[in-house]
Motif scaffolding. Sequence first.
Motif, PDB file in Angstrom:
ATOM      1  N   GLU A 123      27.744-144.048 -45.732  1.00  0.00           N
ATOM      2  CA  GLU A 123      26.907-143.271 -46.480  1.00  0.00           C
ATOM      3  C   GLU A 123      25.580-143.542 -46.370  1.00  0.00           C
ATOM      4  O   GLU A 123      24.551-142.371 -46.625  1.00  0.00           O
ATOM      5  N   CYS A 167      34.311-143.682 -43.861  1.00  0.00           N
ATOM      6  CA  CYS A 167      34.451-143.897 -45.279  1.00  0.00           C
ATOM      7  C   CYS A 167      36.154-144.124 -45.589  1.00  0.00           C
ATOM      8  O   CYS A 167      36.472-144.388 -46.691  1.00  0.00           O
ATOM      9  N   THR A 203      32.471-136.139 -49.952  1.00  0.00           N
ATOM     10  CA  THR A 203      31.107-136.467 -48.928  1.00  0.00           C
ATOM     11  C   THR A 203      30.209-135.413 -49.223  1.00  0.00           C
ATOM     12  O   THR A 203      28.910-135.667 -49.376  1.00  0.00           O
ATOM     13  N   MET A 205      28.063-144.663 -52.439  1.00  0.00           N
ATOM     14  CA  MET A 205      29.251-143.849 -52.695  1.00  0.00           C
ATOM     15  C   MET A 205      29.904-144.559 -54.072  1.00  0.00           C
ATOM     16  O   MET A 205      30.447-143.898 -54.805  1.00  0.00           O
TER      17      MET A 205
END
Length: 833
Positions: A59, A301, A311, A335
């Motif tokens: 991320e 991820c 996302t 995240m």
Amino acid sequence: MKVENSAEGPSSIHLDIPQLQKKNEIIISPISAVTRDGSTGNSVSPPPPPPLQAVPAPEKKLTLFALRLAVLEKAATGLGALGFIWATVVLLGGFAISLDKNNFWFITIILISEGTRIFSRSHELEWQHLSTSSIGDAGISSFRKLRSSSRALAESVKDMLSPVSSGTRKPSQHSREVFETTDATNVREQKLQRKPTRKWTPSEVPILPYGGWVFLSRNISKIFYLLQLLSAIACVVLSLMKLIMHNYGKVKEGESKNQKTSLIIFYALALAEALVFLTEKVYWQWTVVICKLLEGVNEECNLEASGMISTRRFFYDSYSRCINGSIFDGLGMDMVTFAMDLICSNSPDEQLIGARILHRFSFTKPFSDDTLQKIGTTPPVIERLVEILNWEDPQEEEIRLSAANIISKLAGKKQNSLRVVGITGAMESISSLLQTNRSPRSKADKIGEKKTFDHEAYGYWTFNSLGLLILKELARDHDNCGKIGNTRGLLSKIIDFTHADEAILRDSTVATLQVLTVERSLKVIKMLASTTGTTGRKLRRDISERVFTISNIRDILRYGEKQPKLQKRGIEILTSLAQDDDATERMGGTGGVLKELLKIFFQEGVPKDQKDVRIVAGEALAKLAFGSKSNCHRILKLNVVERLIEALEIPLLHVNAGRILRNMCAYSGPESFNQLKGVTAAAPTVLKAILSGEGKLQEVMVGLAAHAFKFMTAEESTAVFERAGFEETKLACALVEILRSYRYPDIKVPRMRRFAIELAIWMMRDNMKNVQIFRDLGMEEELEGVLDTTSELESFNIFSGSIGLRRHSTTIHSLVETALMLLKDRFDQPIGH
């Protein structure tokens, strides 16, 4: 290593450091210090710290992208603000009278366009954030809907201006690209299943009463997006027209000559601001649409197709922080923290997004440890996860399922398990996962209160299995076992899951989840039954008093030949329960338990990987026969003495067969003399094991000999030794050597010295020859050494951890004194006396 062409400069070489670390599992340590004479200081300096494994964070690409966009956005906003000030203060303020009509309107239109762009931009993020706050609308984002091509732009405009809902006409190929995805399909299914609520869904609010599709709040961000593009394009066109045509009006005599320069500066600022903004949009479209940054991060991820919602939401939040505050504010997001904030919110959609992220990250190896550590150190998140376990609304099934999975991972670490159990009502919440009946509204429950599993409506089996998994992880801690036992109704629920129908047990191809649920329930019961101390004693009593416990295990033993794992777990429970006297009698009195255990113990042709079932069956039989006269009689009625004697020759069974025979000889009572007299036939095998064996086998055989040889008279024992080719001297030497080898009690064979002394006493009674032999071998000295080294370890036959449960009726001190008395009282008498 890879080469990338960046829009910000020439091509550059990038090394993917996290991947290198993952592959090699090392990080280069710092160079050791160098002393003044040039030599390294390795011998003096402390060793370098162990290498730290970097946790990958895909991320970070999104937060960096958000920062770069924020830089361009704030640069454009700054230029626009400067141009606005310049126009209002310098041009319209200073030259308002002298400006010609053409320039006046150009400036006015540019300022209106710029104001429109600033206004729409300031509110676009709010509506974009709103578009991702609901699962039902997160499948389409403004920047994916609006393509850079003219066809996509035209279709978007046509969709928004049409009074007819786009859902009523055939979609174009471009629309199918956007809508016909896995995300959109799942979204539609969820929206169809969603019940009406008493509140407006933000994305469905009609801003104007007759606006139709255009003025639904979920589409406002698209309108703002188009306004920005149109205003920026208008500013570019108008500014370029003026800068190229040099049409700044004529300066009359006596008026300032700076008017032309001021206009050039204004048009240049307007052009620069618009170009920076368009550059931002081009960069946005290139990165998101062409390079598919969001899809790439989502894949790294491991969030799968449904994770695109998460996302996008994460990116919007990060971008909003960079725009509304410092450009570096978004860099502080990750995240896991983002998901923890969402799961603690009051919005079901946000809770689902947060639950999905935490679930994925908790079970993905590169992220698991870091994620669980953050969750475990955030009490509000643990409390919310535990609270979610109580939710039984079918629409919240996925959130509850994710929470249960996360709790199961947390419970696997002791520190986190203590935090989970420490939450008020945690055990009751976990107990709610073991619900097996339908919703109270179901017809089946209203008629006859019949409890069934409705697999299509709700995943009861899945929640049952997860609940048992959580309890299994929690039961690793002694204190947690007590809390499980004290939770009202929980123990009965766990025992209910140990029941398995005959069809399930006989079919090796039965659904895995059903067998897994039974196996996990048996594991939990086993862990509770093997708990030490006062807590364990209470748990064993409570478990054995439940009327279905032993009968359910008996059915598993009877029909579970194709489920050896279940049989093993059930037998281990019986072995643990046998530590309690009352439970031992209950198990022996339950029809078929001893019979099925003996059947498994003697079963032949078992695959190698399943032979441990026979071993644990022998251990359970030995425990059930220990100290229980009634159980010994029940075993004798099954006529298995000869088979037990034969089992003494089988390496897999000889230890437990010896234990069973020893306990039967010791506790059956004199009325069973004739039935057990045949045990003497095993004398050669027993003697051989005593002389050549070691460890547990030798201990068991010495104990068996001490009791089995009592069924022989002196003449019979002499004859047995002669037939076996053994001299009593050899046996005496072996016993003295055992006492000499075990000068201190051994935790692995705690009864070795006791059994050796018991056998020596039997040999010396009414046999002065053996007394003399022991005297010559130094038996008296060894016995005195035993008196100085006795411990409580030798006073018990059964242990629960380091706690002794069943004390021997005769202390080892009494045995030693008896043996010394035999040696001293008869030493001076003639051997033939």
